[in-house]
Write an enzyme that holds these catalytic residues in place. Sequence first.
Site, PDB file in Angstrom:
ATOM      1  N   SER B 126       0.704  -1.378   0.002  1.00 29.01           N
ATOM      2  CA  SER B 126       0.048   0.077  -0.015  1.00 29.01           C
ATOM      3  C   SER B 126       0.826   1.096   0.000  1.00 29.01           C
ATOM      4  CB  SER B 126      -0.765  -0.202   1.434  1.00 29.01           C
ATOM      5  OG  SER B 126      -1.222   1.274   1.454  1.00 29.01           O
ATOM      6  N   TYR B 150      -0.841   0.114  10.112  1.00 27.40           N
ATOM      7  CA  TYR B 150      -0.977  -0.613   9.075  1.00 27.40           C
ATOM      8  C   TYR B 150       0.125  -0.508   8.003  1.00 27.40           C
ATOM      9  CZ  TYR B 150      -3.396  -1.510   4.374  1.00 27.40           C
ATOM     10  OH  TYR B 150      -3.639  -1.874   3.125  1.00 27.40           O
TER      11      TYR B 150
END
Lengths: 329, 329
Positions: B126, B150
Amino acid sequence: MKVLITGGAGFLGQRLARELLARGELKGTDGQRQPITELVLLDVVAAQGPNDERVRVEVGDIAERSVLERLIDDKTAAIFHLAAIVSGQAEADFELGMRINLDASRLLLDVCRARGHRPRVLFTSSVAVYGGDLPDVVLDETALNPQSSYGAQKAGAELLLNDYARRGFVDGRVLRLPTISVRPGKPNAAASSFASGIIREPLTGEPAVCPVSGSTRLWLLSPRKAIECLIAGSEIDSAALGKSRTVNLPGVSVTVDEMVAALREVAGEAVAARIEWKADERVEKIVGSWPARWDVSRATQLGLHGDASFKDIVRAFIDDELGGKIPQH
Amino acid sequence: MKVLITGGAGFLGQRLARELLARGELKGTDGQRQPITELVLLDVVAAQGPNDERVRVEVGDIAERSVLERLIDDKTAAIFHLAAIVSGQAEADFELGMRINLDASRLLLDVCRARGHRPRVLFTSSVAVYGGDLPDVVLDETALNPQSSYGAQKAGAELLLNDYARRGFVDGRVLRLPTISVRPGKPNAAASSFASGIIREPLTGEPAVCPVSGSTRLWLLSPRKAIECLIAGSEIDSAALGKSRTVNLPGVSVTVDEMVAALREVAGEAVAARIEWKADERVEKIVGSWPARWDVSRATQLGLHGDASFKDIVRAFIDDELGGKIPQH
């Protein structure tokens, strides 16, 4: 305050312990220098010193939670996490490297998190987090691309420390160490072991094998300066670190040929002639993937300084480990 | 050959499954395209489709070794590891994020390693691995500096995949996905959920809240192009990847204001007026730490392509999810 050193029986751990005891104080969780009342030296073997009433020698497996839970309490204001499986061994024994270099580091962070008192935690990392197609000079903004399991595990631990620090679980910082040279003692399983051996063994009358070519460029820091950086690094105010808790320490960039030339200049031709050149592809591949030079402006700004030259490093070894004299053989 | 999709009940997993079944074949461990005889969809809830005799729906916790050992065997030639705890949730529930985003990824690699057949393994990562002081355009050589748990967990999984691939345990690759927009369905706990919501909800007659300012710049990829990239990414020859298994996928760089303008142009003022602006500092902080533009030359060279414009993305959503027509309200 209590201080914990993991890898406390190791060479850097022992030197750090001696220096901390000599200084007698260190910045605690409140940012103020406090007397060190207890210095815990944890390792898989019993640390042989220093002989001081503040020292508590502990033997245990750092990858076991109960060991860390026993040794880290809310008086443990500063932790130096030096314990590691070195590069060559981590490449040879994948699972052991993962367990100590990655899992134990995480466990240490987790135990601190559970305690909730936000101790200063310093991790040592390495040139080995870099690799692949590197720029001539590595910047703080250069991407990590480890080409060894050791490097990957260290890089993973760096990421964890940064996130645990960002979340306020620890007051963390990572110092990426250049290759330490000249280490005293015996060769070890680090791919970089020769970077000490080719100086140390000749100076003490022993033959040494150099497994890489003379043009191989290294990035080196003396033990003396490394210890100064570890202590100064632990004491940096977290606000000064900004959005990254990782700092590349300053080194000296030299080729192996230049190292040998410095040895010859300091100790003479007979000493330098004790080096035997015998290429080892495995070592060349690992060491050749490391950067030989990086931008140190951030370290300098933070008050962390390295050696002036490799000749100074050789002389520091003679002073610190050989009593200032080259043994005659 | 068998194919495994983790997160197989999710939106991308379901679309990927449909596309793989339609194509009917995929490159296997020998680099040759082979018929897909079994497509395993693993998730914590039962995948509702696709209805096809090759599909095997499995419910299980991906962080449990026994689940992965049951589903990965030496016929499993390709794995798409999409299962993840999204950014907002990983920030809110630290342990859950670590368990799924980091530990389960490692477990998957370890089970492959134990099997020894070196399957193709694709991880999705990501924009969130980047952060801190970023250059205007992120390059492949830009250092990761995640500012969310994350992002740290994804970056850790990237490192592991790269090392497991380097050691020959898996034929791995990581694709860093831009923010996927426009996702169908309901809002989720991702900090980037609004990047779909502010288009999807207005188009289906619902109000939407935009939690960031109009000048916030995003890096977006449509679901359609994402699926194409996942399949092409799985099929890249490992030699072409060189010393890094990680590829930044191409996106479209737009501000939120430009997104709304595109929506207005495609669907009219009444639709665009359904957006309510209500700043949410938590979301702004996370999303604002992500890069909005990166150099995509490596992806392009490897045959991975994104969308031409955000208007194309809006039109693709209308085609794929609304049957080609904007519902009248």
